[in-house]
Motif scaffolding. Structure first.
Motif, PDB file in Angstrom:
ATOM      1  N   ALA B 239     -15.754 -47.219 -24.248  1.00 16.68           N
ATOM      2  CA  ALA B 239     -16.234 -47.908 -25.750  1.00 16.68           C
ATOM      3  C   ALA B 239     -16.942 -48.700 -25.605  1.00 16.68           C
ATOM      4  O   ALA B 239     -18.265 -49.013 -26.365  1.00 16.68           O
ATOM      5  CB  ALA B 239     -14.627 -48.422 -26.422  1.00 16.68           C
ATOM      6  N   VAL B 240     -17.594 -49.813 -24.563  1.00 18.53           N
ATOM      7  CA  VAL B 240     -18.806 -50.478 -24.514  1.00 18.53           C
ATOM      8  C   VAL B 240     -19.723 -49.414 -24.328  1.00 18.53           C
ATOM      9  O   VAL B 240     -20.670 -49.435 -25.015  1.00 18.53           O
ATOM     10  CB  VAL B 240     -18.447 -51.291 -23.348  1.00 18.53           C
ATOM     11  CG1 VAL B 240     -19.954 -52.081 -23.101  1.00 18.53           C
ATOM     12  CG2 VAL B 240     -17.149 -52.385 -23.877  1.00 18.53           C
ATOM     13  N   VAL B 241     -19.877 -48.394 -23.599  1.00 11.98           N
ATOM     14  CA  VAL B 241     -21.011 -47.693 -23.560  1.00 11.98           C
ATOM     15  C   VAL B 241     -21.506 -47.040 -24.446  1.00 11.98           C
ATOM     16  O   VAL B 241     -22.348 -46.898 -25.085  1.00 11.98           O
ATOM     17  CB  VAL B 241     -20.678 -46.776 -22.026  1.00 11.98           C
ATOM     18  CG1 VAL B 241     -22.184 -45.538 -22.009  1.00 11.98           C
ATOM     19  CG2 VAL B 241     -20.695 -47.142 -20.669  1.00 11.98           C
ATOM     20  N   GLY B 242     -19.877 -46.805 -24.987  1.00 11.31           N
ATOM     21  CA  GLY B 242     -20.217 -45.656 -26.510  1.00 11.31           C
ATOM     22  C   GLY B 242     -21.212 -46.138 -27.491  1.00 11.31           C
ATOM     23  O   GLY B 242     -21.315 -45.882 -28.586  1.00 11.31           O
ATOM     24  N   GLY B 243     -20.066 -47.124 -27.685  1.00 16.25           N
ATOM     25  CA  GLY B 243     -21.165 -48.620 -28.486  1.00 16.25           C
ATOM     26  C   GLY B 243     -22.632 -48.306 -28.409  1.00 16.25           C
ATOM     27  O   GLY B 243     -22.956 -48.480 -30.182  1.00 16.25           O
ATOM     28  N   LEU B 244     -22.713 -49.234 -27.437  1.00 17.76           N
ATOM     29  CA  LEU B 244     -23.977 -49.664 -27.190  1.00 17.76           C
ATOM     30  C   LEU B 244     -24.635 -47.882 -27.130  1.00 17.76           C
ATOM     31  O   LEU B 244     -25.947 -48.307 -28.320  1.00 17.76           O
ATOM     32  CB  LEU B 244     -24.068 -49.789 -25.921  1.00 17.76           C
ATOM     33  CG  LEU B 244     -23.684 -51.381 -25.800  1.00 17.76           C
ATOM     34  CD1 LEU B 244     -24.063 -51.116 -23.917  1.00 17.76           C
ATOM     35  CD2 LEU B 244     -24.369 -52.013 -26.102  1.00 17.76           C
ATOM     36  N   ALA B 245     -25.005 -46.749 -27.718  1.00 15.18           N
ATOM     37  CA  ALA B 245     -25.031 -45.785 -27.285  1.00 15.18           C
ATOM     38  C   ALA B 245     -25.157 -45.340 -28.856  1.00 15.18           C
ATOM     39  O   ALA B 245     -26.526 -44.993 -28.886  1.00 15.18           O
ATOM     40  CB  ALA B 245     -24.607 -44.464 -26.687  1.00 15.18           C
TER      41      ALA B 245
END
Lengths: 321, 286
Positions: B239-245
């Motif tokens: 979710a962290v990676v997805g959020g930044l993306a």
């Protein structure tokens, strides 16, 4: 039994005021029962819980209205065009999502409907945006699907309901329908015995999407006016359609009809009792009832169907739960 | 240079997206349920922060802690009284319970607060820091910092604390967790409370640059889904990676498309990920 029900539906208006409130409510029940029935083709037979059917509904409503405004084209042609576009949209969205199941599929379809709503709100040149769009006035008549009273729509919606129900029953009894039900019971097993599960799911989605879009035209003609939130909205359309099919008995022909009678009249009662009150109250009550039903009968939302089981129901695979 | 600026802005917004979406993925990871009402808890967080600002004079960044605490408690109650009872029910019932919750929360907010758009005014609202040729908006930076802080807190909680480990055990295998003496129901309550609390916290920290109204949640639905699907439903790190993306994608698409169509761009990404890697970019194939 179905014949008796249809006959009753044909006679009922004779005792009622042709432009009255009751006629309008029953006409809405027919329309939403028909929508629930088209949802049932994918949601009921293949158990793919779509929360995005508003996308097709809105496509249908806007296609015919746009063609009527720009070219003066009869809504009958608009309905066909909307059906084609709705079917195409269903194919497009099914390609990436058909492998998904359960929560994942519901999430993807909900997002699809929401995006259509946002785009329709933004694309003001085409849709009129949040201000809404009016269906232009035409001389009354069946050809332009324009009438002075509500009674003609009562019969049109009834015809649509009978038609869509016939399609549903026809599919369920066909080899295609049995393949869909095999997918619902066990997708892997269906695959093993040679069912092309991806392909039949897409086919079912296209039929369902096209029918839903065609019903969108009826809605537009009946209401004269609508905006993106009314036809693409998740709560007023997508969730409502799915709920109608589920409450009445998912996967059964009688289910959406009973569900629509129950839900649409419940909403109308809430509206009448709470009208004049603050905005949102009737929707709040609607949500609370929904939660209460699930709490009282967590397994029963699906199991409610057999309670209302009718003798004309074809005993099919779906009886085995 | 506009490109680098857009990426920088995207990272700032994306940090917040990560936090508001972690709740969705956490609840799914622990319970296998998609909370369709998640965005409404974000809306509640925004309202709590707004009232804390209007009535108590608290800055939304401080009000965020209040929003987290109150919504956390609400989440415990919702899990205990409602969600727990459909854990064994058919998926249809689970889906429609949270959909019903969405309708109730949205309309309750409409009844309670009216349909007005509300915003706060803070001294740093229009401030920006200068980094060479680049600018960093202070409200973005503050929201990002608060999100990073809560993300670190959650990481510590899940990795180090006993509760967090018990929660991960519950996610992996509820039966085994129960056999090792973990109160599975309690862990699920805690996960749901934390999940919705984090979304409320995220909603509060973005209040300085956004407005709140009862249906604001619908603006975030597609966004949250995209974030969790990008990262893999159930994966917190994802979710962290997805959020930044998603933040960067949204910011970059803003250079090309009108703002109203950003959701469409996100949706295309969402569908593409579903089609190619339904288990998420970081996820393992199940």
């Amino acid at each position: 039994m179905p014949v008796a029900a249809i006959a009753a539906a044909l006679i009922v208006p004779l005792g009622l005021d042709g432009d009255g409130y009751a006629i309008r409510v029953i006409a809405l029940v027919f329309l939403f029962a028909a929508l629930g029935q088209s949802w049932n083709i994918v949601g009921g037979l293949a158990n793919q819980i779509s929360l995005g059917h508003a996308a097709f509904f809105g496509i249908g409503a806007y296609t015919s209205t746009r063609l009527l405004i720009d070219f003066g084209l009869s809504p009958w042609f608009g309905m066909l065009a909307g059906g084609v576009l709705g079917g195409a949209a269903a194919a497009l969205i099914s390609l990436p999502t058909m492998r998904l199941r359960g929560h994942y599929f519901a999430l993807a379809t909900l997002a699809f409907g929401e995006v259509m709503r946002v785009v329709a709100n933004a694309w003001t040149g085409l849709t009129g945006g949040p201000v809404g769009i009016s269906v232009p006035y035409s001389a009354p008549g069946l050809w332009m699907l324009s009438f002075k009273g509500t009674l003609p729509f009562y019969y049109l919606n009834l015809t649509a309901l009978v038609g869509v129900t016939a399609v549903f029953v026809g599919i369920r009894r066909s080899a295609f329908g049995y393949r869909l039900q095999a997918v619902r019971e066990d997708a892997n097993a269906a695959e093993v015995v040679g069912v092309d599960t991806a392909r039949i799911k897409i086919q079912a989605a296209v039929i369902s999407g096209a029918l839903t879009a065609m019903l969108g035209t009826l809605y537009a003609q009946m209401n004269f006016f609508f905006d993106p939130d009314a036809v693409f909205g998740a709560a007023p359309i997508s969730v409502r359609i799915a709920l109608i099919a589920i409450v009445g008995g998912i996967g059964t022909a009688a289910g959406p009809i009973l569900g629509a009678i129950l839900i649409v009249s419940l909403e109308e009662i809430a509206n009448v009792l709470l009208s004049g009150q603050v905005a949102g109250l009737s929707n709040l009550v609607y949500g609370l009832i929904l939660i209460a039903v699930i709490m009282i009968q967590p397994h029963g939302l699906v199991a409610l169907g057999p309670v209302f089981r009718r003798p004309w129901r074809v005993p099919a695979v779906d009886a085995a739960k | 240079m506009a490109l680098i600026q857009a990426i920088l802005d995207g990272v700032m917004i994306g940090g917040v997206y990560a936090v508001i979406s972690i709740g969705l993925t956490l609840v799914f990871g622990v319970m296998g349920i998609v909370n369709f009402a998640q965005a409404e808890f974000l809306m509640l967080g925004m309202f709590i922060a707004w009232f804390a600002w209007a009535k108590l004079g608290l800055d939304p960044l401080v009000g965020a802690f209040l929003a987290f605490a109150l919504v956390f408690l609400l989440g415990l109650a919702v899990q205990h009284w409602l969600v727990r009872r459909v854990m064994r029910a058919p998926e249809v019932a689970q889906i429609f319970l949270t959909v019903g919750l969405l309708i109730v929360l949205e309309n309750a907010a409409l009844l309670a607060f009216g349909s007005d758009f509300r915003s706060v005014s803070t001294p740093y609202q229009t401030a920006a820091l200068r980094l060479g040729p680049l600018f960093v908006s202070v409200p973005y930076l503050a929201a990002f910092a608060m999100s990073a802080l809560s993300g670190l807190g959650l990481w510590w909680f899940l990795r180090v604390s006993w509760f967090g480990r018990a929660m991960r055990a519950t996610a992996q295998d509820p039966m085994a967790a129960r056999l090792s003496g973990i109160d599975v129901d309690r862990m699920r309550r805690l996960a749901f409370g934390l999940g919705v609390g984090l979304s409320a916290f995220g909603g509060a920290v973005i209040l300085p640059y956004l407005t709140v109204y009862p249906t604001v949640g619908s603006q975030f639905v597609v966004l949250m889904f995209t974030v969790v699907v990008l990262g893999g439903l159930g994966s917190v790190a994802g979710a962290v990676v997805g959020g930044l993306a998603v933040g960067v994608i949204q910011s970059l698409s803003g250079l090309v498309f009108p703002i109203q169509l950003q959701n469409l761009v996100l949706f295309v990404v969402f569908i593409a990920v579903l089609a190619v890697r339904p288990e998420g970019l970081l996820g393992k194939a199940r």
